[in-house]
Design a protein around this motif. Structure first.
Motif, PDB file in Angstrom:
ATOM      1  N   PHE A 270       0.864  -1.180   0.000  1.00  0.00           N
ATOM      2  CA  PHE A 270       0.000   0.000   0.000  1.00  0.00           C
ATOM      3  C   PHE A 270       0.899   1.227   0.000  1.00  0.00           C
ATOM      4  N   GLN A 271       0.835   1.982  -1.077  1.00  0.00           N
ATOM      5  CA  GLN A 271       1.595   3.228  -1.129  1.00  0.00           C
ATOM      6  C   GLN A 271       0.959   4.304  -0.268  1.00  0.00           C
ATOM      7  N   LYS A 272      -0.320   4.139   0.042  1.00  0.00           N
ATOM      8  CA  LYS A 272      -1.030   5.093   0.897  1.00  0.00           C
ATOM      9  C   LYS A 272      -1.709   4.356   2.041  1.00  0.00           C
ATOM     10  N   GLU A 273      -1.631   4.916   3.227  1.00  0.00           N
ATOM     11  CA  GLU A 273      -2.423   4.441   4.352  1.00  0.00           C
ATOM     12  C   GLU A 273      -3.903   4.648   4.018  1.00  0.00           C
ATOM     13  N   PRO A 274      -4.757   3.621   4.113  1.00  0.00           N
ATOM     14  CA  PRO A 274      -6.160   3.777   3.728  1.00  0.00           C
ATOM     15  C   PRO A 274      -7.036   4.467   4.764  1.00  0.00           C
ATOM     16  N   GLN A 275      -6.440   5.006   5.812  1.00  0.00           N
ATOM     17  CA  GLN A 275      -7.210   5.650   6.876  1.00  0.00           C
ATOM     18  C   GLN A 275      -7.882   6.927   6.365  1.00  0.00           C
ATOM     19  N   VAL A 276      -9.151   7.100   6.721  1.00  0.00           N
ATOM     20  CA  VAL A 276      -9.907   8.275   6.301  1.00  0.00           C
ATOM     21  C   VAL A 276     -10.671   8.864   7.477  1.00  0.00           C
TER      22      VAL A 276
ATOM     23  N   MET B 148     -12.217   1.033  -4.726  1.00  0.00           N
ATOM     24  CA  MET B 148     -11.623   2.094  -3.915  1.00  0.00           C
ATOM     25  C   MET B 148     -10.097   1.990  -3.907  1.00  0.00           C
ATOM     26  N   LEU B 149      -9.565   0.775  -3.905  1.00  0.00           N
ATOM     27  CA  LEU B 149      -8.114   0.611  -3.990  1.00  0.00           C
ATOM     28  C   LEU B 149      -7.574   1.246  -5.265  1.00  0.00           C
ATOM     29  N   ARG B 150      -8.314   1.081  -6.360  1.00  0.00           N
ATOM     30  CA  ARG B 150      -7.895   1.689  -7.631  1.00  0.00           C
ATOM     31  C   ARG B 150      -8.116   3.201  -7.622  1.00  0.00           C
ATOM     32  N   ASP B 151      -9.335   3.631  -7.248  1.00  0.00           N
ATOM     33  CA  ASP B 151      -9.699   5.040  -7.359  1.00  0.00           C
ATOM     34  C   ASP B 151      -8.819   5.944  -6.499  1.00  0.00           C
ATOM     35  N   TYR B 152      -8.420   5.453  -5.328  1.00  0.00           N
ATOM     36  CA  TYR B 152      -7.635   6.281  -4.411  1.00  0.00           C
ATOM     37  C   TYR B 152      -6.137   5.981  -4.479  1.00  0.00           C
ATOM     38  N   GLY B 153      -5.729   5.132  -5.401  1.00  0.00           N
ATOM     39  CA  GLY B 153      -4.304   4.871  -5.576  1.00  0.00           C
ATOM     40  C   GLY B 153      -3.642   4.251  -4.370  1.00  0.00           C
ATOM     41  N   ILE B 154      -4.376   3.426  -3.643  1.00  0.00           N
ATOM     42  CA  ILE B 154      -3.824   2.856  -2.410  1.00  0.00           C
ATOM     43  C   ILE B 154      -2.639   1.949  -2.705  1.00  0.00           C
ATOM     44  N   VAL B 155      -2.756   1.119  -3.734  1.00  0.00           N
ATOM     45  CA  VAL B 155      -1.702   0.164  -4.072  1.00  0.00           C
ATOM     46  C   VAL B 155      -0.778   0.698  -5.161  1.00  0.00           C
ATOM     47  N   ASP B 156      -1.367   1.305  -6.165  1.00  0.00           N
ATOM     48  CA  ASP B 156      -0.627   1.641  -7.380  1.00  0.00           C
ATOM     49  C   ASP B 156      -0.663   3.144  -7.632  1.00  0.00           C
ATOM     50  N   SER B 157       0.256   3.837  -6.997  1.00  0.00           N
ATOM     51  CA  SER B 157       0.376   5.290  -7.180  1.00  0.00           C
ATOM     52  C   SER B 157       1.793   5.701  -6.825  1.00  0.00           C
ATOM     53  N   GLY B 158       2.113   6.963  -7.049  1.00  0.00           N
ATOM     54  CA  GLY B 158       3.423   7.477  -6.667  1.00  0.00           C
ATOM     55  C   GLY B 158       4.561   6.681  -7.271  1.00  0.00           C
ATOM     56  N   ASP B 159       5.514   6.290  -6.433  1.00  0.00           N
ATOM     57  CA  ASP B 159       6.693   5.574  -6.911  1.00  0.00           C
ATOM     58  C   ASP B 159       6.347   4.228  -7.534  1.00  0.00           C
ATOM     59  N   ALA B 160       5.243   3.630  -7.112  1.00  0.00           N
ATOM     60  CA  ALA B 160       4.861   2.332  -7.665  1.00  0.00           C
ATOM     61  C   ALA B 160       4.576   2.405  -9.159  1.00  0.00           C
ATOM     62  N   ARG B 161       4.190   3.563  -9.643  1.00  0.00           N
ATOM     63  CA  ARG B 161       3.868   3.683 -11.064  1.00  0.00           C
ATOM     64  C   ARG B 161       5.101   3.543 -11.947  1.00  0.00           C
ATOM     65  N   THR B 162       6.252   3.810 -11.414  1.00  0.00           N
ATOM     66  CA  THR B 162       7.487   3.673 -12.204  1.00  0.00           C
ATOM     67  C   THR B 162       8.406   2.571 -11.685  1.00  0.00           C
ATOM     68  N   LEU B 163       8.298   2.248 -10.397  1.00  0.00           N
ATOM     69  CA  LEU B 163       9.199   1.259  -9.797  1.00  0.00           C
ATOM     70  C   LEU B 163       8.533  -0.091  -9.567  1.00  0.00           C
ATOM     71  N   GLY B 164       7.216  -0.136  -9.709  1.00  0.00           N
ATOM     72  CA  GLY B 164       6.482  -1.374  -9.501  1.00  0.00           C
ATOM     73  C   GLY B 164       5.795  -1.413  -8.154  1.00  0.00           C
ATOM     74  N   ILE B 165       4.686  -2.166  -8.085  1.00  0.00           N
ATOM     75  CA  ILE B 165       3.950  -2.322  -6.830  1.00  0.00           C
ATOM     76  C   ILE B 165       4.869  -2.899  -5.757  1.00  0.00           C
ATOM     77  N   GLY B 166       4.771  -2.333  -4.566  1.00  0.00           N
ATOM     78  CA  GLY B 166       5.662  -2.710  -3.470  1.00  0.00           C
ATOM     79  C   GLY B 166       6.804  -1.743  -3.274  1.00  0.00           C
ATOM     80  N   ALA B 167       6.875  -0.709  -4.131  1.00  0.00           N
ATOM     81  CA  ALA B 167       8.005   0.229  -4.125  1.00  0.00           C
ATOM     82  C   ALA B 167       8.196   0.907  -2.776  1.00  0.00           C
ATOM     83  N   MET B 168       9.452   1.177  -2.459  1.00  0.00           N
ATOM     84  CA  MET B 168       9.807   1.933  -1.265  1.00  0.00           C
ATOM     85  C   MET B 168      11.017   2.801  -1.587  1.00  0.00           C
ATOM     86  N   THR B 169      11.145   3.912  -0.854  1.00  0.00           N
ATOM     87  CA  THR B 169      12.314   4.772  -1.005  1.00  0.00           C
ATOM     88  C   THR B 169      12.795   5.251   0.350  1.00  0.00           C
TER      89      THR B 169
END
Length: 342
Positions: A111-117, A274-295
């Protein structure tokens, strides 16, 4: 962080991949266990998909998924050496492990984003982040001790606003001028069912709470003695997530529904959207480095925020809480392109 119970379930099935192919270690697949942090649900969909479609077996692993739940402590099993992989919550857990000299590391962040709302009622003038600072907020104890302390430090929210949240939405539904915590993948669905309205949704990650979530934790010994298994798990999980989000998720869903008979196809479909719409899994660095990305930058950024908020102590060697050796290799990006056409 452990979630409170939302679903009562009398028993939990253990879902295991069948050893049907030769793996990286010979004719027999390497048997490993992965402990999740909650009952089987779409938030775990990528892992169930990787079991169901043979992604783990393809690189040599026979993976058993051990569901978590209100009476289950899979992290304790990891620390005791009873399981090889564990699904963490957010990075506060990893920082606490450093503070306690626990020799474990985060090897991927699915999860590139914490799903807390924070949720509010529509039509009440509570449609901006700033408007939340003057209303009652139903926040659980774990949330109050973590992300709410950051909300106080970063945005001037007040401790006096907080009312205890018992994971019963009735007080929120009864007070249209209040707000309530939740997960973007779950509580909005429950509120719409119970209250008949779509709540306003404020994803705290989009306001700067930049932790990773749904991390994969392993003990240092596993990295030293079984790096091939760690790499296989990380890579196959990424592929499983791409298929679950953008391809045909039916195989993964079938395993989830088998393991958790209180789950519904409607809830699974909502969560996946919701995982797709809010970019929980696949957003930010994951879009170029792959799902699971960390920096390193993300770890350092979140750590500094938690220090400023008084949630974790200053001076921790957070570099010892994770490794980038198994991520950021673009694994699955070709699959994503095939599935989405993007």
């Amino acid at each position: 962080m452990t979630r409170p119970s939302r679903i009562a379930i009398p028993c939990l099935a253990l879902i295991a991949a069948t050893a049907v192919a030769s793996g990286a270690w010979g004719a027999e697949l390497k048997k490993v266990s992965f402990g999740t942090n909650w009952l089987p649900e779409a938030e775990h969909g990528g892992y169930y998909q990787a079991v169901a479609d043979g992604s783990y077996a393809d690189c040599g692993l026979d993976v058993t998924i051990l569901p978590g739940g209100p009476q289950v402590n899979n992290r304790a099993l990891l620390l005791a050496g009873k399981i090889e992989f564990h699904m963490g919550g957010n990075l506060i857990q990893a920082f606490s492990a450093v503070e306690q000299d626990i020799p474990l590391k985060v090897v991927a962040a699915h999860f590139q984003k914490e799903p807390q709302v924070i949720l509010t009622h529509p039509g009440q003038g509570l449609d901006s982040w700033g408007s939340l600072k003057d209303i009652k907020l139903f926040i659980g104890e774990n949330g109050f001790q973590s992300y709410y302390q950051w909300m106080i430090a970063a945005y001037g929210f007040k401790a006096s606003q907080r009312a205890p949240y018992t994971f019963n939405p009735a007080p929120f539904l009864a007070d249209p001028k209040s707000g309530q915590q939740g997960y973007v993948t779950s509580e909005p669905f429950a509120i719409e069912k119970a209250g008949g309205f779509e709540p306003n949704i404020f994803l705290i990650a989009d306001y700067g709470f930049d932790t990773y979530a749904s991390t994969v934790e392993v003990m240092d010994e596993m990295i030293e003695t079984g790096p091939e298994a760690v790499q296989c798990f990380v890579d196959a999980s990424a592929r499983g997530w791409y298929t679950y989000l953008y391809g045909d998720p039916s195989a993964g869903d079938e395993l989830i529904l088998t393991s958790n008979p209180e789950m519904t196809p409607e809830q699974l479909a909502f969560t996946r959207k919701m995982l797709r719409d809010y970019g929980i899994v696949d957003s930010g660095d994951a879009r170029t480095l792959g799902i699971g990305a960390m920096t390193d930058a993300r770890f350092n950024s979140f750590y500094e925020k938690m220090v400023d908020a008084g949630v974790v102590p200053d001076g921790l060697d957070i570099a010892s809480s994770y490794t980038l050796d198994f991520v950021d290799k673009g694994v699955g990006l070709d699959l994503r392109k095939t599935l989405t056409g993007e």
